[in-house]
Design a protein around this motif. Structure first.
Motif, mmCIF file in Angstrom:
data_model
loop_
_atom_site.group_PDB
_atom_site.id
_atom_site.type_symbol
_atom_site.label_atom_id
_atom_site.label_comp_id
_atom_site.label_asym_id
_atom_site.label_seq_id
_atom_site.Cartn_x
_atom_site.Cartn_y
_atom_site.Cartn_z
ATOM 1 N N GLU A 57 5.386 -11.610 -5.588
ATOM 2 C CA GLU A 57 4.493 -10.662 -4.914
ATOM 3 C C GLU A 57 3.928 -11.295 -3.636
ATOM 4 O O GLU A 57 3.883 -10.665 -2.584
ATOM 5 C CB GLU A 57 3.337 -10.260 -5.833
ATOM 6 N N GLU A 87 0.435 -5.768 -2.471
ATOM 7 C CA GLU A 87 1.278 -6.848 -3.014
ATOM 8 C C GLU A 87 0.435 -8.101 -3.263
ATOM 9 O O GLU A 87 0.628 -8.794 -4.270
ATOM 10 C CB GLU A 87 2.449 -7.177 -2.079
ATOM 11 N N HIS A 90 -1.298 -7.529 -6.441
ATOM 12 C CA HIS A 90 -0.410 -7.690 -7.604
ATOM 13 C C HIS A 90 -0.290 -9.170 -7.974
ATOM 14 O O HIS A 90 -0.313 -9.534 -9.136
ATOM 15 C CB HIS A 90 0.990 -7.141 -7.298
ATOM 16 N N GLU A 170 3.496 0.554 -6.892
ATOM 17 C CA GLU A 170 4.899 0.414 -6.465
ATOM 18 C C GLU A 170 5.524 1.784 -6.183
ATOM 19 O O GLU A 170 6.389 1.927 -5.324
ATOM 20 C CB GLU A 170 5.743 -0.311 -7.525
HETATM 21 FE FE LIG Z 1 4.200 -5.454 -5.897
#
Ligand SMILES: [Fe+2]
Ligand SMILES: [Fe+2]
Length: 323
Positions: A57, A87, A90, A170
């Motif tokens: 990520e 991201e 994440h 996502e």
């Molecule tokens: Fe991601």
């Protein structure tokens, strides 16, 4: 390390009794939580998988971050900025999930920065044009969704719960990418050619994202038995191809695979270049060195922030010293 009150030190060593009781819980679809007894191999497998996912990520922010200042409109810039921030988030949820297994975030980050950790090979490819941002959202995030939706039902509670929010985000990433591709494909010949070129370069590396073929995948058996993994690499790859080829045909694009054909409701594809996969995994992809150098620089540039946060935290808690 930010997680607390974990019993990892007192977890009983693997005995056949621990393993048997553990498997009974797994078979009954019970969720395993941080303080529960678990075989060491289950813990190690999860630390490896979750940390590789977290690293991916963070490194994945880099190829797209390059395009934030060059996005073609304010709307595109806002969407890309939000995606890149997602991201980063994440990565943080996942490091936190890994910490519940008794490993510190500092240790995991150190493994990444010193080149001892793996991350997804896909992020070692360059982003040459704006169409690459469309192709990444459509294909890379699309492949990530295919891989990650089953992880929402993974046997380890903190990982499964982190994946629920990640998958929702996502899904937004995939749509913004596909919309970029759609706009380019409805644009000028030059724009459509740019979209086609991006598909040509990203298609095969995306198929590699699902990992080696089942017959060569060393972790599949135990991961499936422990319900960390619900589908094999090859099954997920096929699901991705079946879902994605009609989307590409709708765009009016051609896939860079002369063997691609529909048989019995499935899209059959050609042979993946696993030598290329192994090369990139071993550190010799087009951008491996550049990505790690960028990540190390970001880490070094952030040293003063970490230091200031620790000093501030020490001031809030009498008796606590900055680390
Ligand atoms: Fe991601
Ligand atoms: Fe994403």
């Amino acid at each position: 390390m930010y997680s607390q009150a974990l019993n990892t030190a007192s977890t009983p060593a693997d005995t056949s009794e621990v393993a048997t009781r553990f498997q009974i819980r797994i078979d009954a679809e019970e969720r395993i939580e941080p303080n529960d007894a678990m075989p060491d191999a289950y813990r190690r497998t999860l630390i490896r998988q979750i940390s590789q996912h977290a690293h991916s990520e963070l490194i994945g922010m880099l190829p797209e971050g390059n395009w934030i200042t060059r996005a073609p409109s304010l709307r595109r810039k806002a969407a890309l900025l939000a995606k890149v921030q997602d991201e980063g988030g994440h990565g943080l949820y996942l490091y936190a999930a890994a910490e519940t297994l008794g490993v510190s975030r500092e240790e995991l980050v150190d493994q990444l920065l010193t080149g001892r950790a793996k991350y997804s090979t896909i992020f070692n490819y360059p982003t040459l044009t704006w169409a690459d941002i469309g192709a990444i959202g459509w294909l890379v995030d699309g492949a990530a969704i295919m891989n990650q939706i089953p992880l929402c039902r993974c046997s380890y509670g903190p990982y499964a719960r982190a994946m629920i929010r990640i998958c929702k985000e996502e899904s937004f990433h995939q749509r913004q990418g596909y919309e970029i591709m759609l706009t380019l494909c409805r644009g000028t010949d030059e724009q459509k050619a740019m979209a086609q070129d991006a598909l040509n370069r990203w298609w095969w590396p995306c198929l590699m994202m699902f990992g080696p073929p089942d017959r060569q995948s060393p972790h599949t058996d135990s991961s499936t038995r422990w319900k960390i993994k619900r589908f094999t690499n090859d099954a997920l790859r096929q699901k991705f191809v079946d879902a994605t080829v009609p989307q590409g045909l709708h765009l009016g694009l051609r896939f860079p695979d002369p063997e691609l054909r529909c048989e019995d409701g499935h899209w059959v594809f050609g042979t993946i270049d696993w030598d290329e996969f192994r090369r990139v995994l071993a550190g010799d992809g087009p951008c491996n060195r550049e990505r790690l150098a960028a990540r190390r620089k970001a880490h070094d540039d952030g040293a003063w922030v970490r230091e200031a946060a620790q000093v501030w935290a020490a001031k809030q808690t009498p008796g606590r010293k900055a680390a």
